[in-house]
Motif scaffolding. Structure first.
Motif, PDB file in Angstrom:
ATOM      1  N   ALA A   1       8.694  -3.317   4.950  1.00 57.51           N
ATOM      2  CA  ALA A   1       9.040  -4.629   5.502  1.00 57.51           C
ATOM      3  C   ALA A   1      10.475  -4.701   6.001  1.00 57.51           C
ATOM      4  O   ALA A   1      10.832  -5.636   6.716  1.00 57.51           O
ATOM      5  CB  ALA A   1       8.822  -5.708   4.445  1.00 57.51           C
ATOM      6  N   HIS A   2      11.284  -3.725   5.642  1.00 53.83           N
ATOM      7  CA  HIS A   2      12.718  -3.774   5.972  1.00 53.83           C
ATOM      8  C   HIS A   2      12.975  -4.006   7.460  1.00 53.83           C
ATOM      9  O   HIS A   2      13.837  -4.800   7.830  1.00 53.83           O
ATOM     10  CB  HIS A   2      13.407  -2.490   5.515  1.00 53.83           C
ATOM     11  CG  HIS A   2      14.856  -2.452   5.852  1.00 53.83           C
ATOM     12  ND1 HIS A   2      15.778  -3.233   5.191  1.00 53.83           N
ATOM     13  CD2 HIS A   2      15.545  -1.765   6.794  1.00 53.83           C
ATOM     14  CE1 HIS A   2      16.976  -3.024   5.714  1.00 53.83           C
ATOM     15  NE2 HIS A   2      16.859  -2.125   6.678  1.00 53.83           N
ATOM     16  N   HIS A   3      12.230  -3.340   8.318  1.00 56.52           N
ATOM     17  CA  HIS A   3      12.466  -3.436   9.757  1.00 56.52           C
ATOM     18  C   HIS A   3      11.772  -4.633  10.409  1.00 56.52           C
ATOM     19  O   HIS A   3      11.989  -4.905  11.587  1.00 56.52           O
ATOM     20  CB  HIS A   3      12.010  -2.144  10.444  1.00 56.52           C
ATOM     21  CG  HIS A   3      10.531  -1.982  10.456  1.00 56.52           C
ATOM     22  ND1 HIS A   3       9.832  -1.534   9.353  1.00 56.52           N
ATOM     23  CD2 HIS A   3       9.612  -2.231  11.410  1.00 56.52           C
ATOM     24  CE1 HIS A   3       8.549  -1.512   9.646  1.00 56.52           C
ATOM     25  NE2 HIS A   3       8.384  -1.926  10.887  1.00 56.52           N
TER      26      HIS A   3
ATOM     27  N   GLN B   1       4.513   0.371  -5.841  1.00 53.78           N
ATOM     28  CA  GLN B   1       3.891  -0.199  -4.646  1.00 53.78           C
ATOM     29  C   GLN B   1       4.773  -1.269  -4.013  1.00 53.78           C
ATOM     30  O   GLN B   1       4.910  -1.330  -2.795  1.00 53.78           O
ATOM     31  CB  GLN B   1       2.516  -0.771  -4.991  1.00 53.78           C
ATOM     32  CG  GLN B   1       1.498   0.298  -5.310  1.00 53.78           C
ATOM     33  CD  GLN B   1       0.211  -0.273  -5.858  1.00 53.78           C
ATOM     34  OE1 GLN B   1       0.194  -1.320  -6.502  1.00 53.78           O
ATOM     35  NE2 GLN B   1      -0.884   0.436  -5.621  1.00 53.78           N
ATOM     36  N   LYS B   2       5.390  -2.102  -4.842  1.00 51.24           N
ATOM     37  CA  LYS B   2       6.298  -3.124  -4.310  1.00 51.24           C
ATOM     38  C   LYS B   2       7.492  -2.476  -3.621  1.00 51.24           C
ATOM     39  O   LYS B   2       7.925  -2.925  -2.561  1.00 51.24           O
ATOM     40  CB  LYS B   2       6.768  -4.073  -5.420  1.00 51.24           C
ATOM     41  CG  LYS B   2       5.730  -5.087  -5.811  1.00 51.24           C
ATOM     42  CD  LYS B   2       6.301  -6.097  -6.774  1.00 51.24           C
ATOM     43  CE  LYS B   2       5.258  -7.131  -7.133  1.00 51.24           C
ATOM     44  NZ  LYS B   2       5.796  -8.187  -7.977  1.00 51.24           N
ATOM     45  N   SER B   3       8.016  -1.438  -4.213  1.00 55.21           N
ATOM     46  CA  SER B   3       9.138  -0.717  -3.617  1.00 55.21           C
ATOM     47  C   SER B   3       8.738  -0.141  -2.262  1.00 55.21           C
ATOM     48  O   SER B   3       9.491  -0.225  -1.282  1.00 55.21           O
ATOM     49  CB  SER B   3       9.595   0.396  -4.559  1.00 55.21           C
ATOM     50  OG  SER B   3      10.625   1.143  -3.971  1.00 55.21           O
ATOM     51  N   PHE B   4       7.549   0.437  -2.184  1.00 57.78           N
ATOM     52  CA  PHE B   4       7.040   0.986  -0.932  1.00 57.78           C
ATOM     53  C   PHE B   4       6.903  -0.120   0.118  1.00 57.78           C
ATOM     54  O   PHE B   4       7.321   0.047   1.272  1.00 57.78           O
ATOM     55  CB  PHE B   4       5.682   1.658  -1.179  1.00 57.78           C
ATOM     56  CG  PHE B   4       4.971   2.062   0.075  1.00 57.78           C
ATOM     57  CD1 PHE B   4       5.368   3.193   0.771  1.00 57.78           C
ATOM     58  CD2 PHE B   4       3.918   1.316   0.566  1.00 57.78           C
ATOM     59  CE1 PHE B   4       4.718   3.571   1.936  1.00 57.78           C
ATOM     60  CE2 PHE B   4       3.257   1.679   1.728  1.00 57.78           C
ATOM     61  CZ  PHE B   4       3.663   2.810   2.413  1.00 57.78           C
ATOM     62  N   LEU B   5       6.345  -1.260  -0.271  1.00 54.03           N
ATOM     63  CA  LEU B   5       6.156  -2.370   0.666  1.00 54.03           C
ATOM     64  C   LEU B   5       7.493  -2.960   1.122  1.00 54.03           C
ATOM     65  O   LEU B   5       7.639  -3.354   2.275  1.00 54.03           O
ATOM     66  CB  LEU B   5       5.269  -3.446   0.045  1.00 54.03           C
ATOM     67  CG  LEU B   5       3.799  -3.058  -0.126  1.00 54.03           C
ATOM     68  CD1 LEU B   5       3.076  -4.095  -0.960  1.00 54.03           C
ATOM     69  CD2 LEU B   5       3.128  -2.875   1.225  1.00 54.03           C
TER      70      LEU B   5
END
Length: 99
Positions: free
Chosen positions: A14-16, A6-10
């Motif tokens: 958030a990258h952009h 889930q953290k990886s997905f978030l």
């Protein structure tokens, strides 16, 4: 508590994003926490920039922001903090299922 997946997905979500708050010399204060809570309710995921003139350590600032807003610390990279809190009224992000 968020899983690693889930953290990886978030983090990828958030990258952009651009930081919408800055923590400066004054550090974390109550007014800032109220504004961040409101932003988390609307967006669920926010980036916050810690300025160079901040007198506290970036780890302490990140923990204070997460604790003060009752949100999850997704990432602290450089001087940028990513926070997540599931919205009550504006749910937009669908997290991967916990296993």
């Amino acid at each position: 508590m968020l899983t690693t997946k889930q953290k990886s997905f978030l983090r990828s979500e958030a990258h952009h994003l651009d930081p919408i708050f800055q923590v400066g010399k004054g550090g974390v204060n109550e007014a800032m926490l109220v504004q961040i809570k409101e932003a988390l309710e609307k967006r669920e995921l926010v980036k916050i920039s810690i300025l160079q003139n901040n007198e506290d350590g970036k780890d302490e600032v990140a923990k204070a922001l997460a604790k003060g807003t009752k949100s999850e610390l997704v990432q602290l990279i450089g001087h940028t903090v990513v926070l997540y809190k599931q919205s009550v009224n504006n749910k937009r992000i669908e997290l991967p299922v916990k296993r």
